[in-house]
Design an enzyme around this catalytic site. Structure first.
Site, short mmCIF file in Angstrom:
data_model
loop_
_atom_site.label_atom_id
_atom_site.label_comp_id
_atom_site.label_asym_id
_atom_site.label_seq_id
_atom_site.Cartn_x
_atom_site.Cartn_y
_atom_site.Cartn_z
N GLY A 159 42.99 43.93 41.19
CA GLY A 159 41.96 44.34 40.25
C GLY A 159 41.38 45.68 40.64
CB THR A 171 36.51 45.94 43.17
OG1 THR A 171 35.86 46.17 41.93
CG2 THR A 171 35.56 46.28 44.28
CG ASP A 211 48.48 38.87 37.20
OD1 ASP A 211 49.42 39.34 36.54
OD2 ASP A 211 47.31 39.31 37.14
CG ASP A 213 45.75 42.09 37.95
OD1 ASP A 213 44.94 42.17 37.02
OD2 ASP A 213 46.69 41.28 37.95
CD GLU A 250 43.09 47.35 37.60
OE1 GLU A 250 42.17 48.15 37.32
OE2 GLU A 250 43.03 46.15 37.31
CE1 TYR A 286 41.33 45.56 29.95
CE2 TYR A 286 42.53 44.22 28.37
CZ TYR A 286 42.15 44.49 29.68
OH TYR A 286 42.61 43.72 30.71
#
Length: 769
Positions: A464, A466, A517, A519, A521, A595
């Site tokens: 994610g 953070t 999963d 994530d 980023e 988004y």
């Protein structure tokens, strides 16, 4: 195969006879302990059973006894109920029942059994209905309850050679019998070394030398790992290639007879040979994946990923190991994850939603969303900054400054994950946690939700915004990738949760998650969270990391584990970190960001001075920003790169992004000047509100629909707040687009933003049909 078998000495017949006699005598020596591990010795604990008839029910009690001179802390009791017996209550222990098998772990107050004493007066007991009788297969801490050593299986029957080639021998034998526990596997030995293992009564030993004699024996192992005595030996001589230089003909008519999302079934017509075909080799994308006996003209190749094209060929081999030409190639695409004509619905559940949002796993059920979802992504888990492993077992918050480069370093929430007891009102099944169980918190609620919705899959999301700081380090080398993936599989899939505040322990989290999963980023990009590590090598290393995840997840056996990823909409970020030509051979599917195209940011560090749509389907001609983001542009980037559309879901926001002091500009604030983020749902999240909160918490919000870009926005006029979000109108238009492109489905960030009745989820499910 662990090593090459040792050939028998030769070449004279006399020496071969002596070797054979020696091999035949080998099992006798093994009966005295040669090459075998002793059966499990009695441990420090025993357990005795007693029953009491109470008329309409009966009581069964196990008293745990410590026979040693030191206290023993922690015990697990396992037993099998007699046929026709059911249990309706458990006392003085935490019990789980699977069919007739019962597993009981100590309660917190009887965990320690004093030296030379028992668990009395707090021994485990149960309430039962049905015929009164003692359970079978009782073990305590893995040892037999009566304290006697395990009785291993008998020797299997003498193996026979069913097929012999220049480099391999296929063997079969009759099953071992007896023993205290069922036979789980067989070891094939040569020269005292295990050269093959099998779960059936046959095996093929490869890597042999042509025209050489080998001696083989077989022994059984039970489900506790106890080895039995070896069988009588058989001597087999491999084929001499010089005796037959002619290869078989190529197999013909290779065809697919069936497929699933993770397997392809094949069949072919037989080859011919001047002596005889010995085996068929099946190749997938040029790599050997199966070897089958000559009598078998079909195969099922498993361990594949959904919606992926694979090319197969088959070759025949004779006993001299002459290989035929390959069959004609056959390309087959596996089914997708959703199934023909269906669409996948993936929703993120935020770990921290149980706090300010007061959104619990239970709300997935009461809102009706759980019945409509296919996959829940549990967000997020972190990476240990020192060990570069999956981080668990800590509760450490993030800092309040979103630009702090160490905002998420070492952070996590084991309390929310598996240690926090939930009240009955917060529990999926209405039963409160007692505060002493080894698995509580969100994880226990997930297990309850999955029990209610057996087809629902839940995956753990790593990273994610953070928590992506250390991905580049964990993925940097082959050794670091293997270490990282192994730790993630161990903690999140095997469920070996670190002990934390009385919760956790080996296997306590097993069955919570059905996959992983990723994530990250963002790999290879400086545009991630402040302080994130990144490298130009990230793109290649990400491909290798995903392949390692796929390899280790598949190696677990059992049901297919999902491997998914959250991937960017920005073509620049795709180019920097995501090799679209390789990653989908490992991924079941990717959730494409749909988004956050525009926003002010909670600290006004993003785009505070101008409004902009955050999830528009198409480009808006009035968009003044230098880069024109849209869902369609993102999807086309993937499809133009050759990605199978049934590998892609598109993200939908269940929240809005807002600005304040926005001028009307004759366009109800669309693309107009602003002065920073609007007040958010929570003080630390300026510019962000869940959909439901936005409708109730922003007075005077008038909703508008932009037909050109297919986007929804709201404007308060005099108050100057402008919000961009999805509603039922835009969701309807976007799901129609998704179906027109043949995509796999939709992803939601995140479920707590919806109304209590699931307004947006209902629209999404209705639009996908």
């Amino acid at each position: 195969m662990s090593s090459s078998p040792s050939p028998l000495p030769g070449p004279t017949p006399h020496r071969r006879l002596l070797a054979l006699l020696g091999a035949l005598l080998l099992p006798v020596a093994l009966l005295t302990g040669l090459g075998a591990t002793p059966a499990h010795a009695a441990g420090g604990l025993t357990a005795s059973f007693s029953s009491q008839d109470n008329g309409s029910w009966w009581k069964g009690t196990y008293v745990i006894r410590n026979t040693t001179s030191s206290p023993v802390t922690g015990w697990t009791l396992e037993f099998d109920l007699p046929a026709g017996v059911s249990i309706s209550g458990h006392y003085n222990g935490e019990a789980t029942v699977s069919g007739r098998h019962v597993t009981v772990r100590n309660a917190y107050y009887n965990a320690t059994v004093p030296a030379n004493s028992t668990t009395e007066p707090y021994s485990y007991w149960f309430v039962a209905n049905g015929p009164i009788g003692a359970p079978g297969g009782c073990t305590v801490n893995g040892d037999k309850c009566d304290g006697t050593p395990d009785r291993p299986p008998s020797a299997p029957g003498t193996p026979t050679a069913t097929s012999v080639t220049a480099h391999s021998v296929s063997l079969a034998w009759s099953a071992a019998t007896g023993g205290d526990y069922p036979v789980a596997s067989y070891d094939v030995l040569s020269g005292g070394t295990v050269v093959a293992t099998a779960t059936t009564t046959s095996a093929t030993v490869g890597g042999l030398t042509p025209a050489t004699a080998y001696g083989f024996t077989v022994r059984a192992r039970d489900t506790r790992g106890n080895p039995g005595p070896q069988s009588a030996a058989v001597t087999v001589t491999t084929t001499d290639p010089a005796s037959d230089p002619t290869p078989p003909t190529a197999p013909t008519a290779l065809r697919s007879t069936g497929r699933t999302s993770t397997s392809v079934s094949l069949a072919w017509n037989a080859s011919s040979d001047n002596v005889g075909v010995a085996a068929y080799d099946v190749y997938r994308d040029g790599a050997l994946v199966q070897t089958l006996p000559a009598t078998t003209l079909s195969a099922t190749v498993a361990g594949l990923t959904p919606a992926t094209a694979y090319t197969f060929t088959v070759k025949a081999r004779d006993a001299a190991d002459n290989a035929s030409p390959a069959s004609a190639a056959l390309t087959v695409t596996t089914d997708d994850q959703a199934g023909n004509g269906k669409y996948l619905k993936v929703g993120y559940f935020a770990q921290w939603g149980i706090y300010g949002r007061q959104y619990f796993v239970k709300n997935l059920d009461t809102s009706g969303s759980a019945a409509k979802l296919d996959v829940v992504n549990y967000a997020f888990e972190n990476i240990d900054p020192v060990n570069l492993t999956c981080l668990a077992g800590v509760t450490k918050g993030t800092t309040s400054n979103p630009q702090d480069p160490d905002q998420g370093t070492g952070a996590g929430d084991a309390d929310a994950d598996y240690a926090r007891p939930f009240a009955a009102a917060q529990s999926v099944d209405g039963v409160a946690d007692d505060g002493y169980a080894k698995l509580q918190g969100n994880f226990n609620q997930i297990k309850k939700l999955k029990a209610k919705y057996p087809n629902l899959k839940v995956v753990v999301s790593l990273g994610g915004w953070t928590y992506s700081k250390f991905f580049t380090d964990a993925a940097a080398t082959d050794a670091s990738r293997k270490k990282f993936v192994s730790s993630c599989v161990d903690v999140w899939i095997k469920g070996n949760l670190p002990a934390y505040n009385g919760a956790g322990g080996p296997g306590t989290g097993a069955g919570v998650f059905d996959g992983i999963d990723l994530d990250w980023e963002w790999p290879g990009s400086p545009d991630g969270h402040a302080g994130n590590h990144y490298s130009t090598a990230d793109k290649a290393n990400l491909t290798l990391l995903l392949a390692e995840f796929r390899k280790q997840l598949d190696a677990l056996g059992g049901p297919h584990r999902l491997l998914t990823a959250f991937t960017p909409a920005d073509p620049a970020k795709i180019q920097q970190g995501w090799d679209l030509s390789t990653i989908f051979s490992s991924l079941d599917f990717a959730n494409v960001q749909g988004y956050d195209f525009h926003g002010a940011g909670s600290d006004n560090s993003w785009e505070p001075n101008r409004t902009g749509h955050q999830a528009n389907l198409y480009t808006d001609a009035q968009d003044p920003y230098p880069t024109h983001f849209s869902v369609d542009a993102a999807v086309r980037t993937y499809l133009d790169a050759g990605v199978n559309p049934r590998k892609l879901t598109v993200g939908f926001p269940f929240y809005g992004r807002g600005w304040q002091s926005v001028t009307d500009g004759g366009a109800h604030g669309e693309w107009q000047a602003a002065k920073g983020a609007a007040p958010g749902q929570f003080p630390e999240e300026a510019g962000v509100r869940g959909y439901s909160n936005m409708l109730s918490g922003v007075p005077g919000l008038t909703v508008y629909h932009d037909e050109q870009s297919v986007s929804t926005y709201g404007y308060t006029g005099a108050d100057g707040q402008w919000w961009t979000f999805d509603d039922t109108w835009s969701i309807g238009r976007k799901t129609a687009y998704l179906k027109s492109k043949g995509l796999l489905g939709a992803m939601i960030w995140e479920m707590s933003g919806d109304t209590a009745g699931g307004t947006l989820m209902n629209a999404l499910a209705g639009g996908l049909g």
